[in-house]
Structure formats: C-alpha cells, structure tokens
Design an enzyme around this catalytic site. Structure first.
Site, PDB file in Angstrom:
ATOM      1  N   CYS A   1       0.847  -1.189   0.000  1.00  0.00           N
ATOM      2  CA  CYS A   1       0.000   0.000   0.000  1.00  0.00           C
ATOM      3  C   CYS A   1       0.884   1.241   0.000  1.00  0.00           C
ATOM      4  O   CYS A   1       1.784   1.360   0.823  1.00  0.00           O
ATOM      5  CB  CYS A   1      -0.877  -0.004   1.246  1.00  0.00           C
ATOM      6  SG  CYS A   1      -1.824   1.494   1.433  1.00  0.00           S
TER       7      CYS A   1
ATOM      8  N   CYS B   1      -1.820   6.161   6.685  1.00  0.00           N
ATOM      9  CA  CYS B   1      -3.119   5.600   7.070  1.00  0.00           C
ATOM     10  C   CYS B   1      -3.020   4.957   8.456  1.00  0.00           C
ATOM     11  O   CYS B   1      -2.005   4.410   8.826  1.00  0.00           O
ATOM     12  CB  CYS B   1      -3.528   4.559   6.032  1.00  0.00           C
ATOM     13  SG  CYS B   1      -4.981   3.621   6.467  1.00  0.00           S
TER      14      CYS B   1
ATOM     15  N   CYS C   1      -3.004  -0.156   8.874  1.00  0.00           N
ATOM     16  CA  CYS C   1      -1.974  -1.205   8.996  1.00  0.00           C
ATOM     17  C   CYS C   1      -0.716  -0.613   9.629  1.00  0.00           C
ATOM     18  O   CYS C   1      -0.065   0.222   9.029  1.00  0.00           O
ATOM     19  CB  CYS C   1      -1.613  -1.755   7.621  1.00  0.00           C
ATOM     20  SG  CYS C   1      -2.995  -2.467   6.743  1.00  0.00           S
TER      21      CYS C   1
ATOM     22  N   CYS D   1      -7.394  -0.168  -1.119  1.00  0.00           N
ATOM     23  CA  CYS D   1      -6.897  -0.719   0.144  1.00  0.00           C
ATOM     24  C   CYS D   1      -6.470  -2.171  -0.085  1.00  0.00           C
ATOM     25  O   CYS D   1      -7.239  -2.965  -0.617  1.00  0.00           O
ATOM     26  CB  CYS D   1      -7.987  -0.633   1.201  1.00  0.00           C
ATOM     27  SG  CYS D   1      -7.559  -1.491   2.720  1.00  0.00           S
TER      28      CYS D   1
ATOM     29  N   GLN E   1     -17.698 -11.298  11.866  1.00  0.00           N
ATOM     30  CA  GLN E   1     -16.227 -11.348  11.865  1.00  0.00           C
ATOM     31  C   GLN E   1     -15.695 -10.874  10.512  1.00  0.00           C
ATOM     32  O   GLN E   1     -16.239 -11.250   9.483  1.00  0.00           O
ATOM     33  CB  GLN E   1     -15.758 -12.781  12.122  1.00  0.00           C
ATOM     34  CG  GLN E   1     -16.033 -13.260  13.536  1.00  0.00           C
ATOM     35  CD  GLN E   1     -14.975 -12.793  14.517  1.00  0.00           C
ATOM     36  OE1 GLN E   1     -13.979 -12.194  14.138  1.00  0.00           O
ATOM     37  NE2 GLN E   1     -15.201 -13.058  15.790  1.00  0.00           N
TER      38      GLN E   1
ATOM     39  N   TYR F   1     -20.623 -13.506  25.338  1.00  0.00           N
ATOM     40  CA  TYR F   1     -20.249 -12.492  24.344  1.00  0.00           C
ATOM     41  C   TYR F   1     -20.436 -13.112  22.953  1.00  0.00           C
ATOM     42  O   TYR F   1     -19.511 -13.183  22.160  1.00  0.00           O
ATOM     43  CB  TYR F   1     -18.802 -12.033  24.510  1.00  0.00           C
ATOM     44  CG  TYR F   1     -18.406 -11.630  25.911  1.00  0.00           C
ATOM     45  CD1 TYR F   1     -18.497 -10.296  26.312  1.00  0.00           C
ATOM     46  CD2 TYR F   1     -17.933 -12.569  26.821  1.00  0.00           C
ATOM     47  CE1 TYR F   1     -18.120  -9.918  27.598  1.00  0.00           C
ATOM     48  CE2 TYR F   1     -17.561 -12.196  28.105  1.00  0.00           C
ATOM     49  CZ  TYR F   1     -17.651 -10.873  28.482  1.00  0.00           C
ATOM     50  OH  TYR F   1     -17.273 -10.508  29.742  1.00  0.00           O
TER      51      TYR F   1
ATOM     52  N   GLU G   1     -25.296 -12.014  25.025  1.00  0.00           N
ATOM     53  CA  GLU G   1     -24.736 -10.895  24.278  1.00  0.00           C
ATOM     54  C   GLU G   1     -25.463  -9.622  24.685  1.00  0.00           C
ATOM     55  O   GLU G   1     -26.670  -9.636  24.911  1.00  0.00           O
ATOM     56  CB  GLU G   1     -24.905 -11.190  22.768  1.00  0.00           C
ATOM     57  CG  GLU G   1     -24.850 -10.017  21.827  1.00  0.00           C
ATOM     58  CD  GLU G   1     -23.501  -9.319  21.784  1.00  0.00           C
ATOM     59  OE1 GLU G   1     -22.449  -9.994  21.737  1.00  0.00           O
ATOM     60  OE2 GLU G   1     -23.506  -8.077  21.812  1.00  0.00           O
TER      61      GLU G   1
ATOM     62  N   ASP H   1     -15.733 -14.794  24.655  1.00  0.00           N
ATOM     63  CA  ASP H   1     -15.079 -14.075  23.557  1.00  0.00           C
ATOM     64  C   ASP H   1     -15.315 -12.579  23.775  1.00  0.00           C
ATOM     65  O   ASP H   1     -16.037 -11.934  23.025  1.00  0.00           O
ATOM     66  CB  ASP H   1     -15.704 -14.541  22.222  1.00  0.00           C
ATOM     67  CG  ASP H   1     -15.021 -13.923  21.011  1.00  0.00           C
ATOM     68  OD1 ASP H   1     -14.028 -13.183  21.185  1.00  0.00           O
ATOM     69  OD2 ASP H   1     -15.490 -14.179  19.878  1.00  0.00           O
TER      70      ASP H   1
ATOM     71  N   CYS I   1      -9.182 -10.938  21.966  1.00  0.00           N
ATOM     72  CA  CYS I   1      -8.581 -10.060  20.955  1.00  0.00           C
ATOM     73  C   CYS I   1      -7.585  -9.121  21.614  1.00  0.00           C
ATOM     74  O   CYS I   1      -7.110  -8.183  20.979  1.00  0.00           O
ATOM     75  CB  CYS I   1      -9.664  -9.297  20.197  1.00  0.00           C
ATOM     76  SG  CYS I   1     -10.768  -8.384  21.270  1.00  0.00           S
TER      77      CYS I   1
HETATM   78  N1  SAH Z   1     -18.320 -14.363  19.623  1.00  0.00           N
HETATM   79  C1  SAH Z   1     -18.784 -13.431  18.625  1.00  0.00           C
HETATM   80  C2  SAH Z   1     -18.605 -11.957  18.999  1.00  0.00           C
HETATM   81  C3  SAH Z   1     -17.339 -11.553  19.652  1.00  0.00           C
HETATM   82  S1  SAH Z   1     -17.062  -9.821  19.719  1.00  0.00           S
HETATM   83  C4  SAH Z   1     -18.127 -13.714  17.300  1.00  0.00           C
HETATM   84  O1  SAH Z   1     -17.188 -14.508  17.217  1.00  0.00           O
HETATM   85  O2  SAH Z   1     -18.561 -13.172  16.292  1.00  0.00           O
HETATM   86  C5  SAH Z   1     -17.505  -9.438  21.355  1.00  0.00           C
HETATM   87  C6  SAH Z   1     -18.996  -9.299  21.560  1.00  0.00           C
HETATM   88  O3  SAH Z   1     -19.223  -8.996  22.917  1.00  0.00           O
HETATM   89  C7  SAH Z   1     -19.661  -8.183  20.764  1.00  0.00           C
HETATM   90  O4  SAH Z   1     -20.741  -8.715  20.058  1.00  0.00           O
HETATM   91  C8  SAH Z   1     -20.136  -7.198  21.840  1.00  0.00           C
HETATM   92  O5  SAH Z   1     -21.345  -6.561  21.512  1.00  0.00           O
HETATM   93  C9  SAH Z   1     -20.308  -8.107  23.021  1.00  0.00           C
HETATM   94  N2  SAH Z   1     -20.213  -7.502  24.360  1.00  0.00           N
HETATM   95  C10 SAH Z   1     -19.479  -6.444  24.760  1.00  0.00           C
HETATM   96  N3  SAH Z   1     -19.574  -6.283  26.098  1.00  0.00           N
HETATM   97  C11 SAH Z   1     -20.393  -7.263  26.562  1.00  0.00           C
HETATM   98  C12 SAH Z   1     -20.866  -7.617  27.856  1.00  0.00           C
HETATM   99  N4  SAH Z   1     -20.502  -6.954  28.939  1.00  0.00           N
HETATM  100  N5  SAH Z   1     -21.669  -8.691  27.948  1.00  0.00           N
HETATM  101  C13 SAH Z   1     -22.049  -9.402  26.858  1.00  0.00           C
HETATM  102  N6  SAH Z   1     -21.632  -9.092  25.612  1.00  0.00           N
HETATM  103  C14 SAH Z   1     -20.813  -8.038  25.457  1.00  0.00           C
END
Ligand code: SAH
Length: 555
Positions: free
Chosen positions: A70, A76, A79, A158, A281, A310, A331, A393, A420
């Site tokens: 790029c 930017c 990256c 991009c 994702q 999550y 969620e 997650d 993450c």
């Molecule tokens: N497991 C899913 C999303 C992961 S991203 C996947 O793989 O696609 C993290 C997620 O947590 C998001 O959707 C966000 O909205 C949610 N989140 C953030 N804080 C939270 C909380 N305190 N309790 C429950 N969910 C939450």
C-alpha cells in the site's frame, strides 16, 4: 537529549508496533521500523528512562523489512506493520502473546503455539467503511482517516479490502462529481453523503453497498444504482440514515434502495444473514480456522451443555450446537441477539437459547435464579448451572471479575477463552489459574494481518481431578476452611439435624454442593467417574442439605 540525532539498532517491537532500540544505553521508541534495522533517529521526546525518536534514515535495512504494497500505509491508521515481512509479523505476535502471559499473567512455562497465519495475507476484509470528504482544493476524497486525525487520505485501493471495492468507490466518486452530490462536513454538520460501507460475502460472492447519509434521500440515486448493479455479485444497495452530530459511523435506520436488505455468507457451513448493522467477523478465512480451534478445544460429543458468552450473532453458539446437547448464548447488543435467534431458526437449530444483557449481569442472575430450581430436581436446570464447556469471547477489556467468579462456581470442565487482547487475556487467565484451572493450550490466530492485533484462543481445564481424587477418603479428615465454604460441613450437618432430624455425611454434602455448582477444593470434591462406587445422597437428604445451603446463603 531532545533534538539529538542518534544511530541505533532496532532489537524489539513494542505492543503498538513501535520499534525499540538503545542509543548509548538509552531506550528509544521509533515508529515505522522493524527488528534488525540500523537507523538514524532524532530524539523528539525525552523521559527519564526512555524517549521517543523520529526516524530520519535507515542506514542498513533489516532482512525482515519489505516494501509495503500500500502506497499510503505510513499515513493511514489501518496497517501498522505492513513494512514487516509476514513471517516476522507472525513471530512478533507470538512473542507479544507470550510476553503478556509471562509479565501480566505470571504464566512462565506455558507454550504459546506458533500463530496460525494466512497463505495470502491480503484482501481479507469482508467489510470496509470509507469516509467521504472534500480536500483543500475542493476535490472529492474517499479513503481512510490518517492516524489519529479526521483528515481523509484518498485511497480506494486498500490492500486488505476486497479488490472490487475500488470499482465500486470509483463509480460512487463519478456519481458524486457528475450529480454534484453534497459531501458531509463534520464542522458545519451540512452536506449529505458521509460514509460508504461495503460488505462482501466470502463464500457467496454477494455484495452490499450502503451509503450513510445525513438526510433521508440521496438525490439522483437511480443513476448510481444503474451503474452499481452491473457489478457481478451486487445483491443489496442500502441507505443508512445518520443525522446525528457524531463520529459514530452508522445510524440506526436503514432503507433498501435496490435488492435485498441483507447479504448472506457462511462460516463452517452455517449460513448467516448480514445487514448493514450486523456484527460479523471481518476475516472469513481466519475466522473459520479460529472457530475450528474453539471446536477442537471443546471436544464435544453431543451430550454437552455449553455457554457461549459475548456471543454476538451466535456464530460460535451455532457451531457448538452442531455437536452439543444444549447451548446458551449471552450478548449485550439486542439486535445481535435478534440476528442470533433468526440464524438459529434459519439453520434449524432448536438446542440453543439466547439471552440479551451484559454477561456479568445475566450469568450471575441466571445462576442465582436457577439454583433455586435445582432444588426441585430439575435436570436441565442442573446441567445449565454445571456446564461442560464455557466459551468467552469478550471485547478488548476482557471479562469482569464478577463473571469469572460465577464461571468458576459453575465449574465447567473446560473454558475456551477467545481473546482479541492478550494483555487482558493474561490478566483473566491469572485469575482463573488461581481458582483451580490450568492453561492447556494457547493458540494465536492472525485475524488482522498487517495490524498489531492478534486473536488468541486458549483452552483451560479444571484441574484434573483424576490426579487428586481419593474416593475412599473420609471427608471428616479434610481441613475445610471458612474461605472454601461459607458454612462448615459441621454447621450444615447441625442445621440439617435440627430442622429434619436427619444425619447427613460430609460425602453427601459434598455431592449436593457440587450439584449446585459450588466449587470445592480440587483434591477432595469429585468421584472419579459417575459409576464409581460411592454411596449417592438419597433425595430426602439432598433436599434437606439444599435447604441448609440456602439458609447459609451459599446458593
Ligand atoms: N463471539 C462473537 C462476537 C465476539 S465480539 C463472534 O465470534 O462473532 C464481542 C462481543 O461482545 C460483541 O458482540 C459485543 O457486543 C459483546 N459484548 C461487549 N460487552 C459485553 C458484555 N458486557 N456482555 C455481553 N456481551 C458483550
């Protein structure tokens, strides 16, 4: 000293991709360099023990350096490490995870597996959001914000987005110029067109274009539609209304201009509807690798109860539901749960249940409420409180202690932690390890190539009770402390005797506590297997013990 010009060798990379080296023993952080570079830098900020340098020249290039594909990678904000060859990026991310587990998590002897990378780490993103603006010369610019500014760098090419995005964006640029479409100005809050969102279905080839506008109508949009539909795969052309003075990109309301209001795509053969506002994702190839690891770590056989905390739109939940008895997803975003429920229906799953709310609120509440039902001998309630696997997650800030605490009480055999941010992962692992879990596997996956972010999937197992258990052990011999049990076994026995006249043994109390999800110290709590020859607590005694546990506020 500030403004000094120094020569140094870069020998490490920090958490934000910045190079680290020493000039006469003084540590300097310098951007846009890689390990092995010998550079000339100017000290621009000086602190007692370290400083920041600006790269002036590369005296000798490291073998790990490549020319970024790029042309605007440096300006930017997207990256941070495109100038590092891909193998070095993966090595850097592995080291990052390992470093955090050691320093923050105190986990010294844990093997961090090599990062699972991409064969071709370009054009992986299935979603891109481009701000539209007017530059100083009055030209239309479409691209990305420069690092930490709201200045738009014109770039429709991009290297991590889909190659068709450029064609789409140039069609839109031509339309803006020809139809004299007004561009949104952040300062004055005037003008129509704010952002362009493009989504691509990786498996389906479907494309969505969504124009974010400060208004309700886009003038002469038929002309634009006519051009866009000629692109192969075009499935959905949408408007998103955002009339707020905010830097949040999308508003709540969407209108369909042409085609469907959503595109579809699949992950591990489960299909999903994706609307402009859906979370999905962004790297479909790596997501499948990541999810397959989650599935591999969970080792489901079809009999298990699983919690997916999550859960977003339920992608991990549904994947688990293919091979579990029952899956519960939690969620906080209600629209995501709506999507999750639709996705479950669409794919004919009837063994999943979703809850809206913060995991740290929903799960403890559920635990409290269902503990009561357990007393009535409700088998499903019992299993939901004592699941086989809990998947988390969370976003970057990780899990709240209150949630980790209740997970420990639920006592799953396995916890699969998808993270993450390896710093908060390390913090949370430290907590779980202190509460009787062992880190079995740490597998980073490169979801965001050329950036400093790294996804990690981690398997924790409840400390292997088979190594500790002594089925014949007389429970009277055990040294219970108040820290492990709110009421001692003697207090529970006395209470039961007083209320019901029944004599109950420590073994029975231990069995009932376990049924109610109360974690015991690992070396005395469990029979080796369900069929081991331990006497089982009879129902009337179980009921009496549960009454006592309630009395002492233990459930
Ligand atoms: N497991 C899913 C999303 C992961 S991203 C996947 O793989 O696609 C993290 C997620 O947590 C998001 O959707 C966000 O909205 C949610 N989140 C953030 N804080 C939270 C909380 N305190 N309790 C429950 N969910 C939450």
């Amino acid at each position: 000293m500030k403004n000094d010009i120094v020569t140094l060798t870069i020998d490490d990379i920090g958490t934000n991709g910045e190079g680290i080296g020493k000039a006469d023993g003084y540590t300097l952080f310098v951007k846009d360099v890689v390990v092995g570079d010998i550079i000339k830098a100017k000290i621009i900020k000086e602190k007692k023990n370290y400083g920041y340098g600006k790269l002036l020249a590369i005296i000798k290039e490291s073998k790990n350096r490549v020319i970024s594909k790029c042309t605007v990678a440096k300006q930017c904000g997207g990256c941070q490490i495109q100038h590092m060859n891909y193998q070095s990026q993966l090595q850097y991310k592995q080291n990052l995870v390992k470093g955090n587990l050691e320093k923050i998590g105190g986990l010294k002897d844990i093997e961090v597996l090599p990062v699972i990378g991409m064969d071709t780490p370009y054009h992986y993103r299935n979603k891109a959001q481009y701000p539209v603006g007017i530059d100083k010369e009055g030209k239309v610019v479409i691209g990305f914000y420069a690092k930490r500014t709201h200045c738009i760098i014109d770039n429709t090419d991009c290297k991590i987005g889909s190659p068709t995005n450029q064609t789409i964006l140039e069609i839109i640029r031509k339309y803006i110029i020809e139809q004299n479409i007004s561009i949104y100005d952040e300062e004055s809050h005037q003008g129509i067109l704010r952002h362009i969102l493009i989504r691509n279905g990786y498996h389906t080839g479907e494309i969505m274009v969504c124009l974010v506008i400060n208004g309700t109508k886009l003038p002469y949009c038929e002309k634009l539609i006519q051009e866009l539909v000629s692109i192969s795969g075009m499935t959905s052309i949408m408007l998103n209304i955002n009339k707020d003075k905010t830097n949040v990109i999308l508003g709540k309301e969407c209108k369909t201009l042409w085609g469907q209001a959503y595109i579809t795509d699949s992950i591990c053969d489960i299909t999903y509807e994706i609307s402009p506002l859906s979370f999905f994702q962004i790297n479909p190839i790596q997501t499948e690798k990541l999810y397959k690891k989650v599935l591999e770590f969970a080792q489901l056989t079809g009999k298990e109860t699983v919690w997916d905390l999550y859960c977003g739109i339920g992608t991990i939940s549904l994947l688990m539901a293919t091979n579990a008895k029952k899956v519960y997803g939690v969620e906080v975003v209600s629209e995501a749960i709506e999507d999750a429920r639709n996705n479950a229906k669409r794919n004919n799953f009837n063994n999943v249940e979703f809850f809206v709310g913060k995991a740290e609120v929903v799960v403890p509440q559920f635990y409290e409420e269902v503990s009561r039902k357990v007393m009535d001998g409700n088998e499903e309630a019992m299993q939901s409180l004592n699941p086989d696997v809990v998947v988390v997650d969370p976003p970057r800030k990780g899990c709240e202690d209150i949630l980790l605490d209740v997970i420990v009480k639920m006592s799953p055999k396995k916890i699969v932690y998808v993270s993450c941010d390896s710093a908060t992962l390390a913090r949370d692992l430290k907590y779980l390890v202190s509460r009787g879990y062992e880190v079995m596997r740490v597998q980073p996956v490169d979801q965001f190539c050329h950036t400093v972010h790294v996804e990690t999937v981690c398997l924790l197992s409840k400390l292997n009770v088979e190594h500790y258990i002594e089925v014949e052990l007389s429970l009277d011999e055990m040294d219970l402390t108040a820290a492990e049990s709110k009421a001692t076994y003697e207090e529970i026995k006395a209470y039961v005797k007083e209320k019901t006249g029944l004599q109950v043994s420590n073994l029975y109390i231990a069995q009932v506590k376990r049924k109610c999800g109360i974690v015991e110290r690992v070396n005395y709590n469990l029979p080796k297997s369900e069929d081991s020859r331990q006497p089982k607590c009879p129902p009337e005694k179980e009921k009496a013990i549960i009454e006592a546990l309630r009395h002492f506020w233990m459930i």
